[in-house]
Design a protein around this motif. Sequence first.
Motif, short mmCIF file in Angstrom:
data_model
loop_
_atom_site.label_atom_id
_atom_site.label_comp_id
_atom_site.label_asym_id
_atom_site.label_seq_id
_atom_site.Cartn_x
_atom_site.Cartn_y
_atom_site.Cartn_z
N PRO A 1 0.81 -1.23 0.00
CA PRO A 1 0.00 0.00 0.00
C PRO A 1 0.84 1.28 0.00
O PRO A 1 0.42 2.29 -0.58
CB PRO A 1 -0.81 -0.12 1.30
N VAL A 2 2.02 1.24 0.63
CA VAL A 2 2.90 2.41 0.64
C VAL A 2 3.38 2.72 -0.77
O VAL A 2 3.31 3.85 -1.26
CB VAL A 2 4.10 2.19 1.58
N ILE A 3 3.86 1.68 -1.46
CA ILE A 3 4.37 1.85 -2.81
C ILE A 3 3.26 2.28 -3.76
O ILE A 3 3.43 3.18 -4.58
CB ILE A 3 5.04 0.56 -3.29
N ASP A 4 2.11 1.63 -3.64
CA ASP A 4 0.98 1.96 -4.53
C ASP A 4 0.54 3.41 -4.35
O ASP A 4 0.24 4.11 -5.33
CB ASP A 4 -0.20 1.02 -4.25
N ALA A 5 0.46 3.86 -3.10
CA ALA A 5 0.04 5.24 -2.84
C ALA A 5 1.02 6.24 -3.43
O ALA A 5 0.62 7.24 -4.04
CB ALA A 5 -0.13 5.46 -1.33
N LEU A 6 2.32 5.98 -3.26
CA LEU A 6 3.33 6.90 -3.78
C LEU A 6 3.32 6.92 -5.32
O LEU A 6 3.41 7.98 -5.94
CB LEU A 6 4.71 6.50 -3.27
N LEU A 7 3.21 5.76 -5.93
CA LEU A 7 3.15 5.72 -7.39
C LEU A 7 1.89 6.39 -7.92
O LEU A 7 1.92 7.07 -8.96
CB LEU A 7 3.19 4.27 -7.88
#
Length: 312
Positions: A89-95
Amino acid sequence: MTCEVDRLAWPLRFVATVAAGALLLTGVTLGVAPRIWGVANAHEESAVELPEFQPLSQRTLVYDVANNVIAVFERENSQPIKLSQVPPPVIDALLAVEDTGYYEHKGVNLRGFFRALLSNFATEGPTQGASTITQQVVKNDFLAGLPRDGRYKALQAHYATMLEKVRTKDEILERYLNRVYFGNLAYGVEAASHTYFAKSARQLDLAESALLAGLLQSPSDYDPFTQFDAARERQAVVLGRMVDAGYLSGVGAEAAPSETFALNPTPFAIEATHFVAWVREQLPKLVGAHAVARGELRVTTSLDLDIQRAAE
């Protein structure tokens, strides 16, 4: 007689219009040409190969006699973390908010790049955004201190394509996650997670991830410590972007804002402040200024934190 005057006036107007257009074209060419020439010859003024990434800043930790951390010394709050340790979820939100096409492009979003480049050639002011994650890594690691003009944007794009030829997407993304600024002196997602939620980024859930990603646009405007309502509104925008990008279902986006989370109650607390100041003053004498600047020291002191708290 009137017809003869009109017939004479039309050629004069035509000649005047052509002349004015030629002058305008000449002026634009003279104004833009030096910048285009500078960009075209930028390769002659820059290194052919990109240098290696510099080591990230490391923290020095100070402990009491019972191994409790009583202080952290650092040039900037940066706590490196591996990409494999960061929850999806961290990576998805940043992307979703920074670069939805990250794994498809070659370092540059061409549509955004040309829009920004044309805008920046037309003004002496700061460059437009539209930078990919790769371009942001290039900005932080290789172009710090250069003037933000049209040539800067072209160099940034050129270096970004070079970087993607020598580093994998995951390596570049990991560098970004460890360098991007989240406000309150927190550089990188691990430092940001400890600053805002008093826990590792490994433990972040969807709601917390979206809140952190929302900070990137303007850390001061969306600071949850001082602008909580604005931070929550931005969090909702991030969740919507995640849905649009296909990272999240609409049901998940609706549920996330209602999740409860606790902000760090003491993000900037330092205990035994006078003793800590004395330790900071003594360190260069004990291990040398270079070792202190490099960081990553572990300093055990004679302080008993329980007795110190009781005394205070």
